[in-house]
Scaffold this motif. Structure first.
Motif, PDB file in Angstrom:
ATOM      1  N   LEU A 189      88.069 -18.173 116.982  1.00 34.47           N
ATOM      2  CA  LEU A 189      87.014 -17.474 116.231  1.00 34.47           C
ATOM      3  C   LEU A 189      87.592 -16.375 115.350  1.00 34.47           C
ATOM      4  N   PHE A 190      88.549 -15.625 115.883  1.00 34.42           N
ATOM      5  CA  PHE A 190      89.154 -14.554 115.078  1.00 34.42           C
ATOM      6  C   PHE A 190      89.775 -15.135 113.813  1.00 34.42           C
ATOM      7  N   ASN A 191      90.455 -16.260 113.950  1.00 33.90           N
ATOM      8  CA  ASN A 191      91.109 -16.874 112.791  1.00 33.90           C
ATOM      9  C   ASN A 191      90.108 -17.347 111.743  1.00 33.90           C
ATOM     10  N   LYS A 192      88.875 -17.603 112.162  1.00 35.92           N
ATOM     11  CA  LYS A 192      87.834 -17.973 111.201  1.00 35.92           C
ATOM     12  C   LYS A 192      87.315 -16.738 110.448  1.00 35.92           C
ATOM     13  N   LEU A 193      87.462 -15.572 111.048  1.00 37.20           N
ATOM     14  CA  LEU A 193      87.007 -14.336 110.411  1.00 37.20           C
ATOM     15  C   LEU A 193      88.038 -13.745 109.464  1.00 37.20           C
ATOM     16  N   THR A 194      89.301 -14.017 109.713  1.00 39.59           N
ATOM     17  CA  THR A 194      90.357 -13.354 108.960  1.00 39.59           C
ATOM     18  C   THR A 194      90.544 -13.934 107.565  1.00 39.59           C
ATOM     19  N   ASN A 195      91.029 -13.096 106.657  1.00 36.39           N
ATOM     20  CA  ASN A 195      91.414 -13.541 105.314  1.00 36.39           C
ATOM     21  C   ASN A 195      92.927 -13.636 105.168  1.00 36.39           C
ATOM     22  N   LEU A 196      93.652 -13.301 106.213  1.00 31.58           N
ATOM     23  CA  LEU A 196      95.109 -13.288 106.155  1.00 31.58           C
ATOM     24  C   LEU A 196      95.690 -14.638 106.552  1.00 31.58           C
ATOM     25  N   VAL A 197      96.818 -14.979 105.953  1.00 31.69           N
ATOM     26  CA  VAL A 197      97.508 -16.226 106.290  1.00 31.69           C
ATOM     27  C   VAL A 197      98.125 -16.123 107.678  1.00 31.69           C
ATOM     28  N   ASN A 198      98.715 -14.954 107.959  1.00 29.63           N
ATOM     29  CA  ASN A 198      99.341 -14.720 109.258  1.00 29.63           C
ATOM     30  C   ASN A 198      98.751 -13.459 109.898  1.00 29.63           C
ATOM     31  N   PRO A 199      97.529 -13.533 110.407  1.00 33.33           N
ATOM     32  CA  PRO A 199      96.884 -12.345 110.974  1.00 33.33           C
ATOM     33  C   PRO A 199      97.580 -11.879 112.251  1.00 33.33           C
ATOM     34  N   ASP A 200      97.525 -10.561 112.498  1.00 32.39           N
ATOM     35  CA  ASP A 200      98.119 -10.027 113.720  1.00 32.39           C
ATOM     36  C   ASP A 200      97.087  -9.802 114.821  1.00 32.39           C
ATOM     37  N   GLY A 201      95.833 -10.199 114.536  1.00 30.54           N
ATOM     38  CA  GLY A 201      94.803 -10.118 115.570  1.00 30.54           C
ATOM     39  C   GLY A 201      94.104  -8.776 115.666  1.00 30.54           C
ATOM     40  N   PHE A 202      94.301  -7.897 114.689  1.00 28.13           N
ATOM     41  CA  PHE A 202      93.655  -6.589 114.669  1.00 28.13           C
ATOM     42  C   PHE A 202      92.760  -6.474 113.439  1.00 28.13           C
ATOM     43  N   ALA A 203      91.552  -5.964 113.622  1.00 23.43           N
ATOM     44  CA  ALA A 203      90.639  -5.739 112.497  1.00 23.43           C
ATOM     45  C   ALA A 203      89.581  -4.722 112.922  1.00 23.43           C
ATOM     46  N   ALA A 204      88.829  -4.246 111.947  1.00 22.43           N
ATOM     47  CA  ALA A 204      87.782  -3.259 112.245  1.00 22.43           C
ATOM     48  C   ALA A 204      86.708  -3.303 111.168  1.00 22.43           C
ATOM     49  N   VAL A 205      85.542  -2.824 111.528  1.00 27.49           N
ATOM     50  CA  VAL A 205      84.470  -2.588 110.563  1.00 27.49           C
ATOM     51  C   VAL A 205      84.386  -1.078 110.363  1.00 27.49           C
ATOM     52  N   THR A 215      83.400 -16.502 122.461  1.00 31.85           N
ATOM     53  CA  THR A 215      83.895 -17.830 122.069  1.00 31.85           C
ATOM     54  C   THR A 215      82.903 -18.604 121.199  1.00 31.85           C
ATOM     55  N   SER A 216      81.699 -18.053 121.021  1.00 32.87           N
ATOM     56  CA  SER A 216      80.661 -18.770 120.280  1.00 32.87           C
ATOM     57  C   SER A 216      80.399 -18.152 118.921  1.00 32.87           C
ATOM     58  N   SER A 217      80.286 -18.980 117.917  1.00 29.95           N
ATOM     59  CA  SER A 217      79.979 -18.502 116.562  1.00 29.95           C
ATOM     60  C   SER A 217      78.509 -18.097 116.429  1.00 29.95           C
ATOM     61  N   ASP A 218      77.726 -18.288 117.479  1.00 28.38           N
ATOM     62  CA  ASP A 218      76.340 -17.831 117.479  1.00 28.38           C
ATOM     63  C   ASP A 218      76.224 -16.358 117.858  1.00 28.38           C
ATOM     64  N   ASN A 219      77.337 -15.760 118.256  1.00 31.92           N
ATOM     65  CA  ASN A 219      77.337 -14.353 118.629  1.00 31.92           C
ATOM     66  C   ASN A 219      76.937 -13.484 117.436  1.00 31.92           C
ATOM     67  N   GLN A 220      76.101 -12.459 117.692  1.00 28.15           N
ATOM     68  CA  GLN A 220      75.571 -11.630 116.613  1.00 28.15           C
ATOM     69  C   GLN A 220      76.661 -10.817 115.902  1.00 28.15           C
ATOM     70  N   LYS A 221      77.631 -10.317 116.643  1.00 26.07           N
ATOM     71  CA  LYS A 221      78.729  -9.569 116.015  1.00 26.07           C
ATOM     72  C   LYS A 221      79.546 -10.487 115.112  1.00 26.07           C
ATOM     73  N   TYR A 222      79.761 -11.705 115.573  1.00 24.86           N
ATOM     74  CA  TYR A 222      80.510 -12.668 114.751  1.00 24.86           C
ATOM     75  C   TYR A 222      79.771 -12.929 113.437  1.00 24.86           C
ATOM     76  N   LYS A 223      78.465 -13.126 113.536  1.00 29.78           N
ATOM     77  CA  LYS A 223      77.668 -13.385 112.334  1.00 29.78           C
ATOM     78  C   LYS A 223      77.672 -12.184 111.398  1.00 29.78           C
ATOM     79  N   TYR A 224      77.571 -10.991 111.986  1.00 32.05           N
ATOM     80  CA  TYR A 224      77.561  -9.759 111.185  1.00 32.05           C
ATOM     81  C   TYR A 224      78.878  -9.598 110.421  1.00 32.05           C
ATOM     82  N   ILE A 225      79.994  -9.776 111.104  1.00 32.60           N
ATOM     83  CA  ILE A 225      81.308  -9.645 110.448  1.00 32.60           C
ATOM     84  C   ILE A 225      81.465 -10.696 109.356  1.00 32.60           C
ATOM     85  N   SER A 226      81.016 -11.899 109.625  1.00 34.49           N
ATOM     86  CA  SER A 226      81.101 -12.965 108.619  1.00 34.49           C
ATOM     87  C   SER A 226      80.343 -12.595 107.351  1.00 34.49           C
TER      88      SER A 226
END
Length: 239
Positions: free
Chosen positions: A71-87, A4-15
């Motif tokens: 947080l997921f919605n802040k990472l996505t580039n889609l207007v209507n994301p389905d909640g699935f993504a990968a690196v 839930t935190s944007s300080d998470n390392q995975k969140y920062k890496y994906i960003s």
């Protein structure tokens, strides 16, 4: 665990992977949508998947990161994301071995690039040469437009001098409105099909290396076609 935190390392890496410079440094890129993720799982080297909390129960043998919907919605580039993504890890370049090769010369539009990649798979052009100033194939628009084909083709970055050495084996056929009617072109030789920039066409360097120019005959007052459409038609004629 739901992050839930944007300080998470995975969140920062994906960003950071939204930046081409960081993608190049890490040799990784982001894909979005359940369809693309499942295509990648079967065809590519997936580092980890990340999901919105709505999809937290999705089963996978891969490392799975779950973010809050916010947080997921802040990472996505889609207007209507389905909640699935990968690196996904970028594949290593392989030697060019196919009889028919596609070469892209300063293609700038990511949507066109993705469509061309999809058509290349459909028509058997499994090796694709990318010349300088061609857009990043790991741009999110290119990835979406390629519909998974990007995982199954070989992309090779080359300069003009390296193309010269390929002429020992390949004839270079370039798309240009001054060329021969593609419907009348016949060849059993190994060939490289060159497609130029959407606005300016082929670079002078590629023109100078071209063995034969081909065009698509058109009716009415149409002077040219979208680069992706033209590339698809010519690849179909040569397949």
């Amino acid at each position: 665990m739901i992050i839930t935190s944007s300080d998470n390392q995975k969140y920062k890496y994906i960003s950071k992977l939204k930046s081409k410079k960081f993608r190049d440094k890490e040799n990784s890129f982001i894909i979005e949508s359940k369809k693309l993720v499942e295509e990648a799982i079967s065809s590519a080297d997936v580092d980890f998947i990340f999901l919105s909390e709505d999809n937290k129960d999705y089963e996978s043998n891969l490392e799975k990161i779950v973010f809050s919907n916010n947080l997921f919605n802040k990472l996505t580039n889609l207007v209507n994301p389905d909640g699935f993504a990968a690196v996904v890890k970028k594949p290593r370049q392989k030697d060019i071995k196919s009889k028919k090769v596609l070469m892209l010369d300063q293609i700038n539009d990511p949507g066109n690039m993705g469509t061309i990649i999809r058509s290349a798979e459909a028509f058997g052009f499994s090796d694709i040469i990318l010349l300088a100033n061609t857009c990043d194939i790991y741009n999110e628009k290119t990835l979406r437009a390629s519909m998974g084909s990007i995982f199954r083709l070989n992309f090779v970055y080359k300069n003009i001098d390296e193309i010269k050495s390929l002429k020992e084996k390949y004839k270079i056929v370039s798309a240009d409105m001054s060329g021969y009617d593609i419907n009348e072109f016949k060849s059993d030789e190994d060939l490289i099909l060159a497609i130029g920039n959407e606005a300016n066409g082929l670079s002078d360097e590629v023109r100078n290396l071209t063995d034969i120019f081909v065009k698509i005959p058109m009716q009415g007052k149409i002077e040219s076609l979208n680069a992706a459409i033209a590339a698809s038609i010519i690849m179909n004629k040569l397949s």
